[in-house]
Write an enzyme that holds these catalytic residues in place. Sequence first.
Site, PDB file in Angstrom:
ATOM      1  N   CYS A 104      -0.819   3.831  11.314  1.00  0.00           N
ATOM      2  CA  CYS A 104      -0.695   5.070  12.081  1.00  0.00           C
ATOM      3  C   CYS A 104      -1.903   5.179  13.013  1.00  0.00           C
ATOM      4  O   CYS A 104      -2.485   6.235  13.205  1.00  0.00           O
ATOM      5  CB  CYS A 104      -0.574   6.295  11.166  1.00  0.00           C
ATOM      6  SG  CYS A 104      -1.743   6.319   9.823  1.00  0.00           S
TER       7      CYS A 104
ATOM      8  N   ASP B 217      -5.689  -4.119  -5.903  1.00  0.00           N
ATOM      9  CA  ASP B 217      -6.184  -4.237  -4.534  1.00  0.00           C
ATOM     10  C   ASP B 217      -5.174  -5.106  -3.780  1.00  0.00           C
ATOM     11  O   ASP B 217      -4.941  -6.262  -4.143  1.00  0.00           O
ATOM     12  CB  ASP B 217      -7.570  -4.894  -4.558  1.00  0.00           C
ATOM     13  CG  ASP B 217      -8.128  -5.130  -3.158  1.00  0.00           C
ATOM     14  OD1 ASP B 217      -7.412  -4.879  -2.177  1.00  0.00           O
ATOM     15  OD2 ASP B 217      -9.280  -5.586  -3.051  1.00  0.00           O
TER      16      ASP B 217
ATOM     17  N   CYS C  48       0.882  -1.177   0.000  1.00  0.00           N
ATOM     18  CA  CYS C  48       0.000   0.000   0.000  1.00  0.00           C
ATOM     19  C   CYS C  48       0.918   1.226   0.000  1.00  0.00           C
ATOM     20  O   CYS C  48       1.123   1.863   1.031  1.00  0.00           O
ATOM     21  CB  CYS C  48      -0.907   0.000   1.224  1.00  0.00           C
ATOM     22  SG  CYS C  48      -1.791  -1.546   1.484  1.00  0.00           S
TER      23      CYS C  48
ATOM     24  N   ASP D 176      -0.547   0.317  -5.283  1.00  0.00           N
ATOM     25  CA  ASP D 176      -1.613   1.023  -4.569  1.00  0.00           C
ATOM     26  C   ASP D 176      -2.938   0.756  -5.271  1.00  0.00           C
ATOM     27  O   ASP D 176      -2.985   0.619  -6.500  1.00  0.00           O
ATOM     28  CB  ASP D 176      -1.358   2.525  -4.492  1.00  0.00           C
ATOM     29  CG  ASP D 176      -2.142   3.152  -3.335  1.00  0.00           C
ATOM     30  OD1 ASP D 176      -1.648   3.098  -2.192  1.00  0.00           O
ATOM     31  OD2 ASP D 176      -3.259   3.653  -3.568  1.00  0.00           O
TER      32      ASP D 176
END
Length: 779
Positions: free
Chosen positions: A326, A247, A189, A220
């Site tokens: 994150c 994906d 990603c 991505d």
Amino acid sequence: MGRRARGRRLQQQQQQQQQRPQRAEDGAEGGGKRPEGAWEGGYPEIVKENKLFEHYYQELKIVPEGEWEQFMGALREPLPATLRITGYKSHAKEILHCLKNKYFKELEDLEVDGQKVEVPQPLSWYPEELAWHTNLSRKILRKSPQLEKFHQFLVSETESGNISRQEAVSMIPPLLLNAHPHHKILDMCAAPGSKTTQLIEMLHADMNVPFPEGFVIANDVDNKRCYLLVHQAKRLSSPCIMVVNHDASSIPRLQIDVNGRKEILFYDRILCDVPCSGDGTMRKNIDVWKKWTTLNSLQLHGLQLRIATRGAEQLVEGGRMVYSTCSLNPIEDEAVIASLLEKSEGALELADVSSELPGLKWMPGITHWKVMTKDGQWFAEWEDVPHSRHTQIRPTMFPPKDPEKLQAMHLERCLRILPHHQNTGGFFVAVLVKKSSMPWNKRPPKLQVESAEPREPVRASPAHPTGGTAADPTELGSKAVSGMEDTDTAGRPENVDDSGSKRDGVCGPPPSKKMKLFGFKEDPFVFIPEDDPLFPPIQKFYALDPSFPKMNLLTRTTEGKKRQLYMVSKELRNVLVNNSERMKVINTGIKVWCRNNSGEEFDCAFRLAQEGIYTLYPFINSRIITVSMEDVKILLTQENPFFRKLSSETYSQAKDLAKGSIVLKYEPDPTKPDTLQCPIVLCGWRGKASIRTFVPKNERLHYLRMMGLEVLAEKKKEGTSLAQESTGSSGPPEDEVSAESGADPAANVDVSTDATVDAPLDASTGSSGSAPTETSLPR
């Protein structure tokens, strides 16, 4: 009736408009004084409070006792700006030297608006002082005259790929991936690409190796973001990067040719930085304060687990995968890792990386947590969840019930970075090592026996008017996580044209009926055939070494004249040729040669491109001129300097050369430590009586700065001034330093005639750009 309804609606709108100013005042009053770094410009302030957020994390006890106030206080403070020095090691050291001894020293004892400027400090845990943080805001940098030089330096070096503005915690996953130049790396990603650029730098740790054995495949799901990724990666000019659009949870399994046999491609390193709720980014993404809810994590958990599972399947035995978010939420963090470890049945284990980044402060992963719904209802075990909640809450969200199994997982080896410990964002990292095949992959998939010939290009469907977007997390979360069914296409028959023939070296886009993601139509990747008459004149003109890998040259067109020649590494060529119908490739390769109109009269129709010169240079044995540092300064500050302006050594090398493209090489002198200590390779053109360099503007400015010349951009229409600090003479205006603000000037100039100019190639899509600008030609 219709009139009445419209009247009522109008009355309601007027009432709302009257109430708006009052609400804004109430918000400001309730929030107290606007803190420094808050949004300005007339927007109502977002109050940095969320009671549900506080209740949730206090209950989970992820923050050490007695530190809650510091934790919340840090979240409410703006995030300090951080920058990372990128590029090849020798150039990176020169930039660091320049920063420390020039720009940072100028910031000492400097005051802006009555406040003392804090001098940037190195991140203690980042190797070789190549990452720094500062509390200087963008607003101060842009508007303060005292900081103008420093700001211009940052902007210019960022555009030329030598500095990257990147959040501190974002730098951690690539470091823990511990990548080496021979590793095959998958970034699942990848957009926007700051971590990808770190990985590319690791491949090119040795500047003297033009083609590292390893490569990075950066993926991505969002087609538009893939082009942002291309832009980031192109700044590093590597032949070892490929950007693809899939994906991540069902990224196809690829195959490569190994000594004539087709084998599954397994990656040595996989970066799995998954989409997340992002509550660790509250310091910079201020919207998270009002939008935070536990529902985000519940919806994303399934997708995160599927992506991590797909990554684990494609990891080689003994390889390393880094999973990161994150987010501070254990539903997205430890729960995903625990579930992945459980289903792997011992094939994966958490690595102990506690000693790998000395100086980094982190909290160990937790082993017990609960699940909370968006309305505040807690569940400690899956058995407690009512049937009506089973679509929202899944068994994989809870910690394993067996204490021995839980202990064997060593979840404490996960790293959770809290904002108040080192003035950063919040982050979570887990490093996994693969010990054996995943249980459902014990038997490798059977591959259909295929000929070694590359494929026929496949026509893509017309571009969809809208670019691809990330799938809705609620929709993604509803799909079952299954590692048993492999979505790869190994064994799918090759596509052939109507006549049943295949054309060598042409890698077309995947067939439209297989493509679920929409986006821009990409041109095919066409490798130059071995017997192509285009190559021998190039080989002769530049005296290319016999070891030059000409099979790695490609173009982006199957018809007409080949205008640009690109180059990829041997390993990426192998991937491209063997997987053209499995992958949607957005971009790969670096530009090494560009066609000149009527260039045949110079014995070679192609000139060198600065973008790929560091890759190409080791194979070139002629048309190389060794230049001194003073020569480099003249060549970069004057448009077409006559031979007589250059040193006698340079003149003696240039006078016997035929007109055409040349290489200008500067070698550092170790006996003069005060001079530039990294080699420089520039593309140029030897005219009738002068030499011109074809170097992009920001790269010119970079080299000039490294040699002690400061370029000041004045905000005038007439151009910019060049202040030469180390020499007494003044140079020409900056508009003569480069014909184009960002592009390679030679892309817009036909060096053989002033009658026609070539249109620049758009790096993103491969289509022609805007109308070119004419510039003066070499004399």
